[in-house]
Motif scaffolding. Structure first.
Motif, short mmCIF file in Angstrom:
data_model
loop_
_atom_site.label_atom_id
_atom_site.label_comp_id
_atom_site.label_asym_id
_atom_site.label_seq_id
_atom_site.Cartn_x
_atom_site.Cartn_y
_atom_site.Cartn_z
N GLU A 7 0.82 -1.21 0.00
CA GLU A 7 0.00 0.00 0.00
C GLU A 7 0.86 1.26 0.00
O GLU A 7 0.55 2.24 -0.69
CB GLU A 7 -0.94 0.00 1.21
CG GLU A 7 -2.03 -1.07 1.16
CD GLU A 7 -3.09 -0.83 0.09
OE1 GLU A 7 -2.73 -0.57 -1.08
OE2 GLU A 7 -4.29 -0.90 0.43
N VAL B 56 2.22 1.69 -3.45
CA VAL B 56 1.15 2.11 -4.36
C VAL B 56 0.83 3.59 -4.15
O VAL B 56 0.65 4.36 -5.10
CB VAL B 56 -0.10 1.23 -4.15
CG1 VAL B 56 -1.34 1.88 -4.76
CG2 VAL B 56 0.12 -0.15 -4.76
N MET C 80 0.58 5.99 -11.48
CA MET C 80 -0.50 5.01 -11.47
C MET C 80 -1.84 5.67 -11.78
O MET C 80 -2.14 6.73 -11.23
CB MET C 80 -0.54 4.34 -10.10
CG MET C 80 -1.51 3.20 -10.00
SD MET C 80 -1.32 2.32 -8.45
CE MET C 80 -0.07 1.13 -8.89
N ILE D 197 -7.47 5.24 -5.58
CA ILE D 197 -7.13 4.14 -4.68
C ILE D 197 -7.79 4.35 -3.33
O ILE D 197 -7.92 5.47 -2.85
CB ILE D 197 -5.59 4.00 -4.46
CG1 ILE D 197 -4.96 5.39 -4.27
CG2 ILE D 197 -4.95 3.23 -5.59
CD1 ILE D 197 -3.52 5.35 -3.81
N GLN E 129 -7.07 2.76 0.37
CA GLN E 129 -6.00 1.94 0.92
C GLN E 129 -6.28 1.38 2.30
O GLN E 129 -7.21 1.81 2.99
CB GLN E 129 -4.71 2.76 0.91
CG GLN E 129 -4.35 3.15 -0.52
CD GLN E 129 -2.89 3.42 -0.66
OE1 GLN E 129 -2.41 4.44 -0.17
NE2 GLN E 129 -2.18 2.51 -1.30
N HIS F 71 -7.27 -4.23 -1.52
CA HIS F 71 -5.92 -4.74 -1.76
C HIS F 71 -5.46 -5.70 -0.66
O HIS F 71 -4.84 -6.73 -0.93
CB HIS F 71 -4.91 -3.59 -1.88
CG HIS F 71 -5.29 -2.56 -2.88
ND1 HIS F 71 -4.71 -1.30 -2.94
CD2 HIS F 71 -6.21 -2.56 -3.87
CE1 HIS F 71 -5.26 -0.59 -3.91
NE2 HIS F 71 -6.17 -1.34 -4.49
N LEU G 132 -3.73 -2.75 -10.98
CA LEU G 132 -3.74 -1.34 -10.57
C LEU G 132 -3.17 -0.44 -11.68
O LEU G 132 -3.58 0.71 -11.82
CB LEU G 132 -2.95 -1.16 -9.27
CG LEU G 132 -3.78 -1.20 -7.98
CD1 LEU G 132 -4.63 -2.45 -7.87
CD2 LEU G 132 -2.89 -1.06 -6.75
N GLY H 164 -9.59 -2.83 -12.26
CA GLY H 164 -8.96 -1.71 -11.58
C GLY H 164 -8.92 -1.93 -10.08
O GLY H 164 -9.37 -2.97 -9.57
N SER H 165 -8.42 -0.92 -9.39
CA SER H 165 -8.19 -1.02 -7.95
C SER H 165 -9.41 -1.51 -7.18
O SER H 165 -9.31 -2.34 -6.28
CB SER H 165 -7.75 0.34 -7.41
OG SER H 165 -7.85 0.37 -6.00
#
Lengths: 324, 319
Positions: free
Chosen positions: B22, B25, B34, B38, B40, B68, B85, B98-99
């Motif tokens: 994380e 990311v 990216m 997101i 997280q 995630h 991602l 996707g995320s």
């Protein structure tokens, strides 16, 4: 269900002994043969459609139903955000063999047990949609839907369920037809010519298909030959059949029971304008309900839903207005 | 309860993997490398790891817009996650998810469901499929505290209860539904009080203590697998990062945040391992170094992987 043990039904009041077998007796008595596979749920539409989805992605083949098509809106997140997108979001890895059944049509119950919501779902990619108008198609399309590896939404018209039995509707039409005992399917995406004609193509499904046939009969008396096409599936749509017909008649009228704005007719008319502009002698006619909620009082309900007379007028207008 | 050292170290490694993943990311995201957005998981690692360590490979989880941690804990590879991602063909959903939709049913994770509460009926249906087929498998539904205010939650937990389905409903109570504190949206002190309304057990535990979560999950999973029905498990935790991209968390009071940072699960568990003599600092450092190397390799691979052809968007609508 006898053929494939992965198939099960899930819905409200569908298998209660002494009950009705669903709001319109479609599952009546099934619990006697398949007690484990007829699942009566609480009044929880979002819950039951999500449960059906969860079972489908694990390899079962649920048939989920709502008592009235209007209740689909209670399950809208599951139907639109989850069921229609699950395979796509997974990159094609997840399969969703899920059948959904929803009774539609105005039947003297006021605005919330009456809607024809087909057009709303027509615009949701990821759902296949079928609309049987005859008993033969009801069986064949249901079997095809159960064997399909994608979500299929079946809209069934309340006035076509039958004119006999405990839950028969007062104005029910006799939609009975020869239904073979044996196993057969009506493939998704295959329309059918219900009556051949040369001057105008009338596209109609469910109850409207029956009214279109009556309209064609009357038009014949005026010397207008109408071809009636029942697309049977909305997604996929049998463009080949419709194009062949319109290529011949060069005129088209689309009939639907739902409201006019953003309707099925709007989409078909626009597509025909794009696809068939070299052939069309007149703009595609549309017959639909006005843009109002479904009214209760019988004269108002009768005014709301397209009548045989309105179909006749629309077809006549298209033909006469273009030198037919 | 006595645990195998390898198992205990494994939990630590899993949590560190999620945290480092994380953090990496977040950095990639802030660098602008990216795409997308997101949500997280920093601070909540003990929940995913504690619960998933109580599962078998054939058990299935549903997840949320914050998936995630669940994905890594359920065994999806770092590469397939990082690829997704970045929106690459190597991603677990070939770039179509996707995320917010990572998942892989082969690994026992449904593509994550980013409509709050939307996964609760689906997990219930997965449980129903296990029951109908008499398979000894369990479905776990991860959700946030906010999901317990969705109608779908009530409908589905009730169905799980009346049919005694093999489901564990896990509420990760990080105290905020996006920015709104849960105390402002629920009158009950513990969200598991709602379990009584469905006639199932409700257990609230310290969600920042990985072993406590693991043990509570084990009880719930065993109960589910034995046919006794679902459990509502609430893990009290805290999100020590933003709700989504570039959220500075101005709604989290300074004192509360400070305390949450002091109680975050990895530092706590690491200190416990050291105090118990289960591990030396060197072993913990090595675990971190190893996962960092794996993550770097995954980032490199994802960045090098081909992007999908734009027109591939037209595929996979139907089977």
């Amino acid at each position: 269900m006898a053929r494939d043990e992965r198939v099960f039904c899930i819905g409200e009041d569908i298998g209660i002994p002494g009950g009705w077998g669903g709001a319109f007796t479609v599952t009546l008595g099934l619990e006697q043969d398949f007690r484990e596979r007829i699942i009566d749920t609480p009044i929880s539409e979002a819950g039951l459609f999500g449960v059906a989805l969860g079972a489908a992605i694990m390899g079962l083949r649920p048939v989920a139903d709502v008592q009235y098509g209007d209740f689909l809106f209670c399950a809208m997140d599951q139907v639109v955000n989850q069921i229609a997108t699950m395979r796509y979001m997974s990159g094609g890895k997840v399969t969703v063999p899920l059948v959904m059944r929803a009774p539609v049509g105005a039947t003297g119950r006021g605005a919330q047990h009456a809607r024809n919501p087909e057009a709303i779902f027509y615009g949701i990619p990821g759902l296949k949609i079928v609309c049987p108008a005859t008993a033969y198609d009801a069986k064949g399309l249901l079997k095809a839907a159960v064997r399909e590896d994608n979500p299929v939404l079946i809209f069934e018209h309340k006035l076509l369920y039958g004119s006999k039995g405990a839950r028969a509707e007062t104005e029910a039409l006799d939609a009975s037809s020869e239904v073979p005992e044996e196993d057969y399917v009506v493939p998704l995406g295959e329309g059918i010519v219900r009556r051949e004609g040369t001057h105008v193509t009338v596209i109609a499904n469910l109850l409207m298909m029956h009214r279109a046939l009556l309209a064609a009969e009357r038009l014949a008396g005026e010397g207008i030959s109408a071809e009636v096409i029942d697309p049977r599936s909305l997604v996929p749509f049998d463009w080949e059949l419709v194009e062949a017909s319109v290529g011949k008649t060069m005129r088209a009228v689309v009939v639907e029971e739902g409201p006019r704005t953003g309707g099925i007719g709007a989409e078909i008319a626009a597509s025909l304008a794009e696809r068939m502009s070299d052939y069309l002698l007149a703009p595609v006619g549309r017959v639909a309900s006005p843009d109002i909620p479904v009214p209760f009082a019988p004269p108002m309900e009768e005014f709301y839903r397209p009548t045989v007379e309105r179909i006749v007028e629309a077809a006549r207008g298209v033909v006469v207005g273009s030198g037919g | 309860m006595a645990y195998d050292t390898q198992f205990l170290l494994g939990l630590y490694r899993q949590m560190v993997l999620i945290r480092q993943f994380e953090e990496r990311v977040k950095f990639l995201f802030l660098e602008g490398v990216m795409p997308g957005t997101i949500h997280q998981y920093q601070g909540q690692e003990a929940v995913a790891v504690g619960v998933c360590s109580a599962l078998e490979a054939q058990d299935v989880i549903t997840s949320t817009h914050r998936p995630h941690g669940h994905a890594l804990a359920k065994g999806l590879s770092i590469e397939s996650l990082m690829g997704e991602l970045f929106g690459k063909v190597t991603g677990c959903c070939h770039g179509k998810g996707g995320s917010m939709h990572v998942g892989d049913l082969e690994k026992g994770m449904v593509p994550a469901i980013a409509i709050v509460g939307g996964g609760v009926p689906i997990a219930t249906g997965i449980g129903l499929s296990f029951k109908l087929r008499q398979e000894p498998r369990v479905a776990v539904c991860f959700m946030g505290d906010g999901a317990t205010n969705e109608g779908a939650f009530h409908e589905a937990v009730n169905m799980g209860a009346i049919w005694s389905l093999p489901v564990v409903y896990v509420i990760e109570n990080n105290r905020y539904s996006a920015s709104t504190p849960i105390c402002q949206t629920a009158r009950v002190e513990r969200l598991t009080e709602r379990a009584h309304a469905y006639g199932i057990p409700g257990v609230t535990v310290d969600g920042n203590d990985v072993l406590t979560v693991h043990e509570a999950a084990q009880v719930a999973v065993e109960r589910a697998r034995s046919g006794a029905g679902p459990t509502l498990l609430e893990a009290m935790t805290y999100r020590i990062t933003g709700h989504s991209r570039r959220d500075p968390c101005l709604y989290q009071p300074e004192e509360e945040r400070k305390q949450a940072l002091a109680e975050e699960p990895i530092g706590r568990y690491g200190a416990w391992l050291l105090a118990e003599g289960t591990a030396e600092q060197a072993a913990l450092d090595q675990a971190r170094a190893e996962v960092d190397a794996e993550i770097e390799e995954a980032v490199r691979a994802a960045q090098a992987a081909p992007a999908p052809a734009p027109e591939a968007a037209l595929e996979d609508v139907f089977a």
